[in-house]
Scaffold this active site. Structure first.
Site, PDB file in Angstrom:
ATOM      1  N   ARG A   1      -0.733  -8.770  13.369  1.00 46.72           N
ATOM      2  CA  ARG A   1      -1.309  -7.755  12.474  1.00 46.72           C
ATOM      3  C   ARG A   1      -2.058  -8.411  11.313  1.00 46.72           C
ATOM      4  O   ARG A   1      -3.087  -7.907  10.876  1.00 46.72           O
ATOM      5  CB  ARG A   1      -0.205  -6.818  11.951  1.00 46.72           C
ATOM      6  CG  ARG A   1       0.225  -5.809  13.022  1.00 46.72           C
ATOM      7  CD  ARG A   1       1.592  -5.224  12.754  1.00 46.72           C
ATOM      8  NE  ARG A   1       1.688  -4.534  11.484  1.00 46.72           N
ATOM      9  CZ  ARG A   1       2.824  -4.396  10.792  1.00 46.72           C
ATOM     10  NH1 ARG A   1       3.946  -4.905  11.241  1.00 46.72           N
ATOM     11  NH2 ARG A   1       2.826  -3.743   9.665  1.00 46.72           N
TER      12      ARG A   1
ATOM     13  N   LYS B   1       0.825  -1.209   0.000  1.00 46.15           N
ATOM     14  CA  LYS B   1       0.000   0.000   0.000  1.00 46.15           C
ATOM     15  C   LYS B   1       0.862   1.263   0.000  1.00 46.15           C
ATOM     16  O   LYS B   1       0.634   2.176  -0.781  1.00 46.15           O
ATOM     17  CB  LYS B   1      -0.950   0.028   1.215  1.00 46.15           C
ATOM     18  CG  LYS B   1      -1.934  -1.127   1.264  1.00 46.15           C
ATOM     19  CD  LYS B   1      -2.990  -0.937   2.341  1.00 46.15           C
ATOM     20  CE  LYS B   1      -2.451  -0.918   3.761  1.00 46.15           C
ATOM     21  NZ  LYS B   1      -1.846  -2.206   4.194  1.00 46.15           N
TER      22      LYS B   1
ATOM     23  N   ARG C   1      10.829  -1.047  11.112  1.00 44.69           N
ATOM     24  CA  ARG C   1       9.734  -0.521  11.904  1.00 44.69           C
ATOM     25  C   ARG C   1       9.608  -1.316  13.189  1.00 44.69           C
ATOM     26  O   ARG C   1       9.812  -2.534  13.196  1.00 44.69           O
ATOM     27  CB  ARG C   1       8.425  -0.621  11.109  1.00 44.69           C
ATOM     28  CG  ARG C   1       8.012   0.685  10.498  1.00 44.69           C
ATOM     29  CD  ARG C   1       6.841   0.535   9.607  1.00 44.69           C
ATOM     30  NE  ARG C   1       5.659  -0.033  10.251  1.00 44.69           N
ATOM     31  CZ  ARG C   1       4.448  -0.016   9.702  1.00 44.69           C
ATOM     32  NH1 ARG C   1       4.270   0.535   8.519  1.00 44.69           N
ATOM     33  NH2 ARG C   1       3.418  -0.548  10.324  1.00 44.69           N
TER      34      ARG C   1
ATOM     35  N   ARG D   1     -10.018   0.820   8.684  1.00 39.70           N
ATOM     36  CA  ARG D   1      -9.573  -0.540   8.990  1.00 39.70           C
ATOM     37  C   ARG D   1     -10.666  -1.347   9.682  1.00 39.70           C
ATOM     38  O   ARG D   1     -10.447  -2.522   9.993  1.00 39.70           O
ATOM     39  CB  ARG D   1      -8.355  -0.477   9.913  1.00 39.70           C
ATOM     40  CG  ARG D   1      -7.021  -0.730   9.218  1.00 39.70           C
ATOM     41  CD  ARG D   1      -5.959  -0.612  10.298  1.00 39.70           C
ATOM     42  NE  ARG D   1      -4.700  -1.202   9.974  1.00 39.70           N
ATOM     43  CZ  ARG D   1      -3.639  -0.538   9.529  1.00 39.70           C
ATOM     44  NH1 ARG D   1      -3.721   0.737   9.274  1.00 39.70           N
ATOM     45  NH2 ARG D   1      -2.492  -1.157   9.347  1.00 39.70           N
TER      46      ARG D   1
ATOM     47  N   ARG E   1      11.395  -5.480   5.387  1.00 41.55           N
ATOM     48  CA  ARG E   1      11.132  -4.055   5.129  1.00 41.55           C
ATOM     49  C   ARG E   1      12.083  -3.143   5.901  1.00 41.55           C
ATOM     50  O   ARG E   1      12.379  -3.367   7.072  1.00 41.55           O
ATOM     51  CB  ARG E   1       9.690  -3.732   5.531  1.00 41.55           C
ATOM     52  CG  ARG E   1       9.371  -2.241   5.483  1.00 41.55           C
ATOM     53  CD  ARG E   1       7.914  -1.994   5.316  1.00 41.55           C
ATOM     54  NE  ARG E   1       7.120  -2.284   6.505  1.00 41.55           N
ATOM     55  CZ  ARG E   1       5.803  -2.128   6.550  1.00 41.55           C
ATOM     56  NH1 ARG E   1       5.146  -1.704   5.480  1.00 41.55           N
ATOM     57  NH2 ARG E   1       5.141  -2.411   7.650  1.00 41.55           N
TER      58      ARG E   1
HETATM   59  P1  AMP Z   1       0.270   0.969   9.224  1.00 42.25           P
HETATM   60  O1  AMP Z   1       1.397   1.920   9.094  1.00 42.25           O
HETATM   61  O2  AMP Z   1      -0.908   1.353   8.350  1.00 42.25           O
HETATM   62  O3  AMP Z   1       0.676  -0.467   9.049  1.00 42.25           O
HETATM   63  O4  AMP Z   1      -0.259   1.097  10.725  1.00 42.25           O
HETATM   64  C1  AMP Z   1       0.562   0.754  11.818  1.00 42.25           C
HETATM   65  C2  AMP Z   1      -0.265   0.563  13.085  1.00 42.25           C
HETATM   66  O5  AMP Z   1      -0.948   1.804  13.395  1.00 42.25           O
HETATM   67  C3  AMP Z   1      -1.376  -0.469  12.977  1.00 42.25           C
HETATM   68  O6  AMP Z   1      -0.905  -1.772  13.233  1.00 42.25           O
HETATM   69  C4  AMP Z   1      -2.335   0.031  14.065  1.00 42.25           C
HETATM   70  O7  AMP Z   1      -1.865  -0.292  15.351  1.00 42.25           O
HETATM   71  C5  AMP Z   1      -2.237   1.547  13.909  1.00 42.25           C
HETATM   72  N1  AMP Z   1      -3.230   2.061  12.923  1.00 42.25           N
HETATM   73  C6  AMP Z   1      -2.973   2.701  11.756  1.00 42.25           C
HETATM   74  N2  AMP Z   1      -4.116   3.009  11.106  1.00 42.25           N
HETATM   75  C7  AMP Z   1      -5.120   2.528  11.874  1.00 42.25           C
HETATM   76  C8  AMP Z   1      -6.541   2.491  11.747  1.00 42.25           C
HETATM   77  N3  AMP Z   1      -7.160   3.005  10.673  1.00 42.25           N
HETATM   78  N4  AMP Z   1      -7.263   1.922  12.747  1.00 42.25           N
HETATM   79  C9  AMP Z   1      -6.671   1.408  13.844  1.00 42.25           C
HETATM   80  N5  AMP Z   1      -5.343   1.389  14.014  1.00 42.25           N
HETATM   81  C10 AMP Z   1      -4.562   1.933  13.051  1.00 42.25           C
END
Ligand code: AMP
Length: 218
Positions: free
Chosen positions: A174, A16, A163, A91, A130
């Site tokens: 996740r 993404k 990360r 999400r 990553r």
């Molecule tokens: P990402 O960078 O999109 O993989 O997000 C990293 C982490 O941020 C996720 O594993 C969640 O803990 C939190 N997070 C990001 N976006 C959301 C969302 N829309 N709803 C809930 N948690 C989120």
């Protein structure tokens, strides 16, 4: 001016973020990643960052109310006037409904939901390999997309890091969280009729070409 409102859907590691950078440049719309907003807040040590970090470290979702508030706040900024690209939001079905209500109250809607499909073993490999630039956020992968110089960002020369949530245990969680809480969004957008499915393992260029084909409506 045409609005182009896009959601990128797909499990962690589906690509993404990588596609988002290209789409954002191609269509001149801001790339909005709720994960990036949280990470920035963690870096700055804000209250929001402290709250979000507890969940992120475990690979769990940050509570809907908190996420919805920051997403709506971001979508009200001037640079979203001609459209936006959402990466990692919504999400949950609650978030998707809140987003639809928010957009409808401003006379807007989501044009495309692009669903990047990738199998679990590929996701695991990608996430564990990553590396992200700590200065500009560019993403690399030690296996598929290595930087020219190990540990150094091709774009800005910054240091590459893993990360905090790209560990084996958190990655597993996740992916489970995605399947349980986010996957229902596929049915949600199928009902609306604006979702398109893409093979996220088809290669960077192929995926991007397919996205352009869908968004241009050909
Ligand atoms: P990402 O960078 O999109 O993989 O997000 C990293 C982490 O941020 C996720 O594993 C969640 O803990 C939190 N997070 C990001 N976006 C959301 C969302 N829309 N709803 C809930 N948690 C989120």
């Amino acid at each position: 001016m045409n609005m182009t409102n896009i959601i990128l859907l797909g499990p962690p590691g589906a690509g993404k973020g990588t596609q988002a950078a290209r789409i954002s440049a191609e269509y001149g719309i801001p790339h909005i990643s709720t994960g990036d907003i949280f990470r920035e807040n963690i870096k700055q040590g804000t209250e929001l960052g402290k709250k979000a970090q507890e969940y992120m470290n475990k690979g769990e979702l940050v509570p809907d109310s908190l996420v919805i508030e920051i997403a709506e706040d971001r979508l009200q900024k001037d640079d979203c006037r001609n459209g936006f690209l959402l990466d990692g939001f919504p999400r949950t079905v609650t978030q998707a409904e809140a987003l639809d209500n928010f957009l409808a109250s401003n006379g807007g809607k989501i044009d495309w939901v692009l669903d990047l499909e990738v199998e679990k073993d590929v996701l695991m490999k990608r996430l564990l390999g990553r590396r992200v630039c700590k200065d500009c956020g560019a993403t690399f992968n030690v296996v598929g997309m290595p930087p020219k110089k190990e540990g150094i960002c091709d774009n800005c020369g910054g240091q590459l890091k893993q990360r905090a949530d790209d560990t084996e245990e958190t990655v597993n969680n996740r992916i489970d969280v995605y399947n349980n809480e986010t996957k229902p969004l596929v049915a949600y957008y199928e009902r609306i009729g604006n979702i398109r499915h893409l093979d996220g393992a088809a290669g960077l260029e192929n995926v991007f070409n397919e996205i352009k084909r869908i968004v241009s409506g050909s």
